[in-house]
Design an enzyme around this catalytic site. Sequence first.
Site, PDB file in Angstrom:
ATOM      1  CD  GLU A  56      10.295  28.228 -12.991  1.00  0.00           C
ATOM      2  OE1 GLU A  56       9.273  28.292 -13.713  1.00  0.00           O
ATOM      3  OE2 GLU A  56      10.356  27.515 -11.970  1.00  0.00           O
ATOM      4  CG  PHE A  81      13.011  24.477 -13.591  1.00  0.00           C
ATOM      5  CD1 PHE A  81      12.421  23.508 -14.394  1.00  0.00           C
ATOM      6  CD2 PHE A  81      13.306  24.162 -12.279  1.00  0.00           C
ATOM      7  CE1 PHE A  81      12.124  22.250 -13.882  1.00  0.00           C
ATOM      8  CE2 PHE A  81      13.007  22.896 -11.756  1.00  0.00           C
ATOM      9  CZ  PHE A  81      12.427  21.943 -12.566  1.00  0.00           C
ATOM     10  CG  HIS A 107      20.228  21.418  -8.561  1.00  0.00           C
ATOM     11  ND1 HIS A 107      20.580  22.429  -7.704  1.00  0.00           N
ATOM     12  CD2 HIS A 107      19.774  20.403  -7.788  1.00  0.00           C
ATOM     13  CE1 HIS A 107      20.350  22.055  -6.455  1.00  0.00           C
ATOM     14  NE2 HIS A 107      19.867  20.829  -6.473  1.00  0.00           N
TER      15      HIS A 107
END
Lengths: 315, 276
Positions: A56, A81, A107
């Site tokens: 990431e 993340f 999410h």
Amino acid sequence: MAAQESTRVEYGKALLKLGEENPDVVALDADLSGSTQTKHFAKAFPERFFNMGVAEQDMLGTAAGLALGGKIPFASTFAVFATGRAWEQIRQSIAYAKLNVKIVASHGGVSVGEDGGSHQAVEDLALMRILPNMVVLVPADGPETRAMVRWAASYQGPVYIRTGRMPFPVIYPEDHDFEPGRSDILKEGTDVTLAGIGLMVHHCLQAADLLAAAGVSARVLNLSCLKPLDWQLVADSARSTGALVTAEEHLATGGLGSAVSEVLAEHCPAPLQRIGLRDIFGTSGPADILLKHYGLMPDDIKEAALKAIARKNQR
Amino acid sequence: MPIYQEIPDISQLQEIARQVRLDILEMLFKSGSGHTGGSLSATDILVALFFAQMRFNPRDPCWPGRDRFVLSKGHAAPALYAVLSRLGYFPRKELLTLRQFGSSLQGHPDSSCTPGVEVSTGSLGQGLSIANGMALAARLNGSGARVYALLGDGEVQEGQIWEAAMSAAHYKLDNLVAVLDRNRLQIDGRTADVMGLEPLAQKWEAFGWHTQEVDGHSFPELLAALKATDGVAGRPHMIVAHTVKGKGVSIFENQAKYHGVTPTKEEYEQALKELA
């Protein structure tokens, strides 16, 4: 029953459409293109899609470089993340230089469900809201998601958009437009204001119906533009209804509850009850059970509203 | 080199580097804060890149076809500022405002206020990912521009560097050249003692990079390695440049303590004598 749409699925469609319209739009993902829905863009424009693997930090840095090269990068992964693992990359490489990177993270919140607390972002809005130059958006339905994605591509600067896993009812017309810093009154009312974001907007609307049945008139706001916040609408709501509830699938600190508290403290003090997680992480389970467990249901909002009204009446 | 100028010969490059070192020391002495050792170790690399290798135009800083530079080891900002000023991006007198309130020369590079600075850096380990993104954009734009990044050796202890090392090779970024300023010292001491890096060149090779090692203070070696990048397609280029921290002034050379310490009056006067 209204049609149901998931904000992450609508993001995937909106990104694909943007890709068709603008050759400068590029997309990045960190091995979650199925979940975040960038897979449609990836399939249509493989030369403009970059899967960065499970990395990431590198993904957000690469997005910064693409923006410096004149591209309009949309970078996606799970919210926890994107904003946690790569927070300092977002701070240093993107927000500090106000680079034109769009972070669309899926999410958000506990409705992620079974994956559990490690995968449920309950602090992402706090982490993004605190950053200078960052715009923070949480769409409440499909049309709003599409409008926000379109707007983000036209705006020069960093934008964070949180999408959800679960489908929500559609509340806006198909041609809904988005204007930063302006939010909507979804329902007028006089006794209390219920301000929500994302899924919780729908729970606020349901809570307003429950309150109406009890003879209480609730105004409902969709504060989907968390930053810049429509502070005048919040202050106006505090003045006209005298009591407020904020509702978010997020910690009660740092996100919407804090943003509204700040406005009230500086402009129009009024009783406020915050619906959100109280200094606690999420856990595994079906979304509906988790939403009940953490007190995020329409009934909980209704109870909070009655408490806020009682405090108003004691003043 | 600016596209309208002739490329200097080796002795001219050495003279430019001497003057850049004098500028760096004057800036650091005047400001009383900044990074001495890593600015001096990187000086010859920066001079080689900006005066002999890269193509750009200070009279048209946003020329789309320009090569890009990322100072990933952002604390060497004084060296970059001295080079940019000498190239005409801003007046030399601004150098003496380094780190002052309101100065266009921030403690670490800030693209929003310094002409010629392409990327804001300072937090270590982030520049290579940004350079990768710029290289991808250059490829998509079909501009033929190259991206150059200067990394520190302490900096490559950051995990993000190795994420970027993987992705540059995965995307076959042969328009990307990274130079690693291998001065073997970091704030707390020798890299070998703080967090060992060897075998360093082999690591880059193993990650899929076209890797060369040079004396980072030898212009013939630096220029030859940069030229050799032209002949290798399909892989990003790494030049591990072996350098001396504090290079050019005997009292600063190979001294970890001068990482973030500026010269005293006596030290500055001695440095002027040595570089005269």
